[in-house]
Design a protein around this motif. Structure first.
Motif, short mmCIF file in Angstrom:
data_model
loop_
_atom_site.label_atom_id
_atom_site.label_comp_id
_atom_site.label_asym_id
_atom_site.label_seq_id
_atom_site.Cartn_x
_atom_site.Cartn_y
_atom_site.Cartn_z
N PRO A 108 4.58 -3.77 -8.15
CA PRO A 108 3.94 -2.76 -7.32
C PRO A 108 4.85 -1.55 -7.10
CG PRO A 108 4.82 -4.50 -5.94
CD PRO A 108 5.13 -4.89 -7.35
N GLU A 109 6.12 -1.67 -7.45
CA GLU A 109 7.10 -0.60 -7.26
C GLU A 109 8.32 -0.93 -8.10
OE1 GLU A 109 9.85 -0.73 -4.09
OE2 GLU A 109 10.27 -2.55 -5.20
N GLY A 110 9.31 -0.02 -8.14
CA GLY A 110 10.43 -0.23 -9.05
C GLY A 110 11.72 -0.75 -8.41
N GLY A 141 -3.27 -3.43 -5.80
CA GLY A 141 -4.71 -3.64 -5.66
C GLY A 141 -5.25 -2.94 -4.43
N GLU A 142 -5.23 -1.60 -4.46
CA GLU A 142 -5.71 -0.83 -3.32
C GLU A 142 -7.13 -0.36 -3.54
OE1 GLU A 142 -2.84 1.63 -1.24
OE2 GLU A 142 -1.84 1.86 -3.17
N ARG A 143 -7.75 0.17 -2.47
CA ARG A 143 -9.08 0.75 -2.66
C ARG A 143 -8.88 2.12 -3.32
NH1 ARG A 143 -12.59 0.53 2.37
NH2 ARG A 143 -12.39 -1.65 1.81
N TYR A 292 12.76 -3.87 3.10
CA TYR A 292 14.15 -3.72 2.68
C TYR A 292 14.88 -2.51 3.26
CZ TYR A 292 12.00 -1.01 -1.31
OH TYR A 292 11.29 -0.15 -2.10
N TYR A 293 14.16 -1.58 3.88
CA TYR A 293 14.83 -0.37 4.34
C TYR A 293 15.75 -0.60 5.54
CZ TYR A 293 11.80 2.36 1.29
OH TYR A 293 11.16 2.89 0.21
N THR A 294 16.86 0.11 5.51
CA THR A 294 17.77 0.19 6.67
C THR A 294 18.23 1.64 6.76
OG1 THR A 294 19.63 -0.33 5.21
CG2 THR A 294 18.73 -2.17 6.49
P1 HAM Z 1 6.09 3.94 -1.73
O1 HAM Z 1 6.01 4.81 -0.52
O2 HAM Z 1 5.34 2.69 -1.71
O3 HAM Z 1 7.62 3.66 -2.00
O4 HAM Z 1 5.63 4.76 -3.02
C1 HAM Z 1 6.23 5.98 -3.37
C2 HAM Z 1 5.19 6.99 -3.82
O5 HAM Z 1 4.40 6.42 -4.88
C3 HAM Z 1 4.18 7.35 -2.76
O6 HAM Z 1 4.68 8.34 -1.89
C4 HAM Z 1 3.04 7.89 -3.62
O7 HAM Z 1 3.29 9.22 -4.02
C5 HAM Z 1 3.10 6.97 -4.82
N1 HAM Z 1 2.09 5.91 -4.70
C6 HAM Z 1 2.19 4.74 -4.03
N2 HAM Z 1 1.06 4.02 -4.16
C7 HAM Z 1 0.22 4.74 -4.91
C8 HAM Z 1 -1.09 4.53 -5.43
N3 HAM Z 1 -1.77 3.41 -5.19
N4 HAM Z 1 -1.65 5.50 -6.20
C9 HAM Z 1 -0.97 6.64 -6.47
N5 HAM Z 1 0.28 6.89 -6.03
C10 HAM Z 1 0.87 5.96 -5.26
C11 HAM Z 1 8.08 2.90 -3.02
O8 HAM Z 1 7.42 2.54 -3.97
C12 HAM Z 1 9.59 2.66 -2.95
N6 HAM Z 1 9.96 1.80 -4.08
C13 HAM Z 1 10.36 3.96 -2.97
C14 HAM Z 1 11.84 3.76 -2.97
C15 HAM Z 1 12.64 3.80 -4.05
N7 HAM Z 1 12.57 3.43 -1.93
C16 HAM Z 1 13.85 3.28 -2.31
N8 HAM Z 1 13.90 3.49 -3.59
#
Ligand code: HAM
Length: 457
Positions: A108-110, A141-143, A292-294
């Motif tokens: 879902p993220e990196g 899996g968002e709307r 995980y944020y601090t």
């Molecule tokens: P996040 O706020 O979940 O953070 O996602 C970062 C950005 O990804 C959001 O601000 C938005 O622009 C984009 N994004 C998230 N979900 C969607 C979606 N369903 N559709 C389109 N764009 C989306 C993270 O993912 C953390 N990993 C950020 C991070 C990196 N923190 C530390 N390192």
């Protein structure tokens, strides 16, 4: 009637005419990262579910509601739309929020994956500071709605390695990079909001503070926030429901939960941002939804759209994560990063004009079977020397229609191969602009064409 197939809900095809916008965004981002000394990392798009349970938190929205799980067919016979292990004949299914005990999920993220890779590959032993960037698809899996997909793309960085609380200047540099990147990518004056969650201990007292003060208003909270009260009280702070917002506005949040050390750290981050001329606003309601944020957290919004759901990007420090995932016995490895949503950037930036369709430089027009065969293979020879060449795959198409097409498409040169030319082993080269025709022996043809197109020998 055959039922037409469509891409899964929340996913989009990026068609050739749009791909140029993506490529431009990616190459600009890579160029900026290079100037900062970041190196690219690519991790798998699916991981063990435990990774996200242990990093994002079991109560986060992503883990509770949005993970797209890969399931073995034997476990659940519902859909069979992903087939990823032919050798084991393991058909996997993709079902948002499905019940069962799947062990793999689409990422879902990196951040969590990169920390996993950092630990697994013992990168801490190879370098004191690792600066990664990544570009790629993520899945939730968002709307689906505008700017919110089930498959979306992030460009992000993670900096892992320096001792946890020694580097407020690094926080500011990473935030500055996110703002610089957006500027380079053509997003006008986005709004930066920052906050500090403090240490893990500070977060605990913050959570107790919120529980204490929100308890009396519990019945007035929306249904979701009542659940959040039990699971993840921080999330009440960024609820969009007007009633909840009013309750939250009454809370005095001005960093009361932060220890002296955390406050000092945050002050230094703010000063460093000022030194770098990065405008920001402190928002004590900014909490982020991941465990995980601090300390430092931040979010970036299109100008004037703070509070909306369309953040362009977000990030923050996650000083405990390397330790929590088993890669740092002494708890000394600090980390910070951010990710920007690429779809959201593309919605905000002005569109650059789409490049013209790739045009042939030379078209081989043929008449007769022998000429067709020659054109068919010679086309490949031209391509290997870098000429953009084409021919018709219809051996029976008349020479006249082929030439009409060449004329319409603005192809600069035509090579004409008829029965006579095949006999003479010579081809006619026609300059389509001037109409001038010359004949060249087959053996000289490549050289002559390259010369006409001014392509180096
Ligand atoms: P996040 O706020 O979940 O953070 O996602 C970062 C950005 O990804 C959001 O601000 C938005 O622009 C984009 N994004 C998230 N979900 C969607 C979606 N369903 N559709 C389109 N764009 C989306 C993270 O993912 C953390 N990993 C950020 C991070 C990196 N923190 C530390 N390192």
């Amino acid at each position: 009637m055959t039922v037409k197939l469509a891409s899964p809900r929340g996913t989009k095809d990026i068609l050739p005419e749009e791909v140029s916008q993506w490529q431009e965004l990616e190459s600009k981002a890579r160029a900026v990262f290079k100037t900062y000394g970041y190196r690219e990392i690519r991790t798998p798009i699916f991981e063990d579910i435990d990774l996200f349970d242990r990093s994002l938190g079991q109560t986060s929205d992503i883990v509770t509601k949005q993970l797209l799980k890969l399931e073995k067919r034997e476990a659940q016979e519902e859909y069979t739309n992903i087939y990823i292990a032919p050798s084991e004949a393991a058909l996997l299914t993709l079902t948002p929020g499905a019940i069962g005990v799947p062990s793999l999920v689409l990422r879902p993220e990196g951040t969590a994956s990169i920390v996993r890779a950092y630990i697994q590959n013992s990168l801490n032993k190879k370098e004191s500071l690792s600066q990664f960037y990544y570009i790629g698809p993520m899945f939730r899996g968002e709307r689906p709605q505008k700017g919110r997909g089930r498959q979306f793309h992030q460009v992000g960085v993670e900096v892992i390695g320096l001792k946890a609380l020694d580097n407020p200047d690094l926080d500011a540099k990473v935030i500055a990079l996110s703002m610089r990147l957006l500027k380079e990518l053509g997003v006008k004056s986005p709004d930066l909001k920052i906050n500090s969650l403090g240490s893990k201990q500070d977060k605990k007292s913050f959570s107790s503070f919120l529980e204490l003060h929100l308890k009396k208003d519990f019945n007035n909270l929306c249904e979701d926030c009542q659940k959040r009260f039990e699971r993840n009280v921080f999330r009440i702070l960024d609820c969009k429901n007007e009633k909840c917002r009013e309750i939250v506005r009454k809370l005095d949040l001005k960093g009361a939960h932060l220890s002296k050390e955390s406050k000092e750290y945050f002050e230094k981050v703010k000063k460093a941002l000022q030194r770098l001329d990065i405008p920001f606003e402190v928002s004590s309601h900014l909490v982020r939804g991941l465990d995980y944020y601090t300390h430092t957290v931040f979010e970036i919004f299109p100008q004037g759209k703070y509070g909306s759901q369309d953040a362009l990007g977000a990030g923050g420090r996650y000083n405990q994560l390397v330790q929590e995932l088993g890669g740092d016995d002494n708890g000394e490895i600090g980390a910070i990063g951010f990710a920007l949503g690429m779809e959201r950037i593309l919605l905000e930036k002005p569109k650059s004009s789409a490049p013209e369709k790739e045009n042939f430089e030379v078209f081989l027009a043929h008449h007769g079977e022998e000429a067709y065969e020659y054109a068919y293979t010679f086309e490949e020879k031209l391509r290997t020397v870098g000429v953009v060449a084409g021919t018709s795959y219809d051996a029976n198409l008349s020479l006249q229609s082929q030439m009409r097409w060449v004329d319409k498409q603005n192809v600069p040169y035509a090579i004409i191969l008829g029965e006579n030319e095949m006999k003479e082993k010579k081809a006619i080269v026609k300059d389509m602009k001037s109409g001038k025709q010359e004949k060249f022996a087959f053996k000289d043809l490549i050289k002559k064409i390259k010369k006409k197109l001014k392509k180096g020998e």
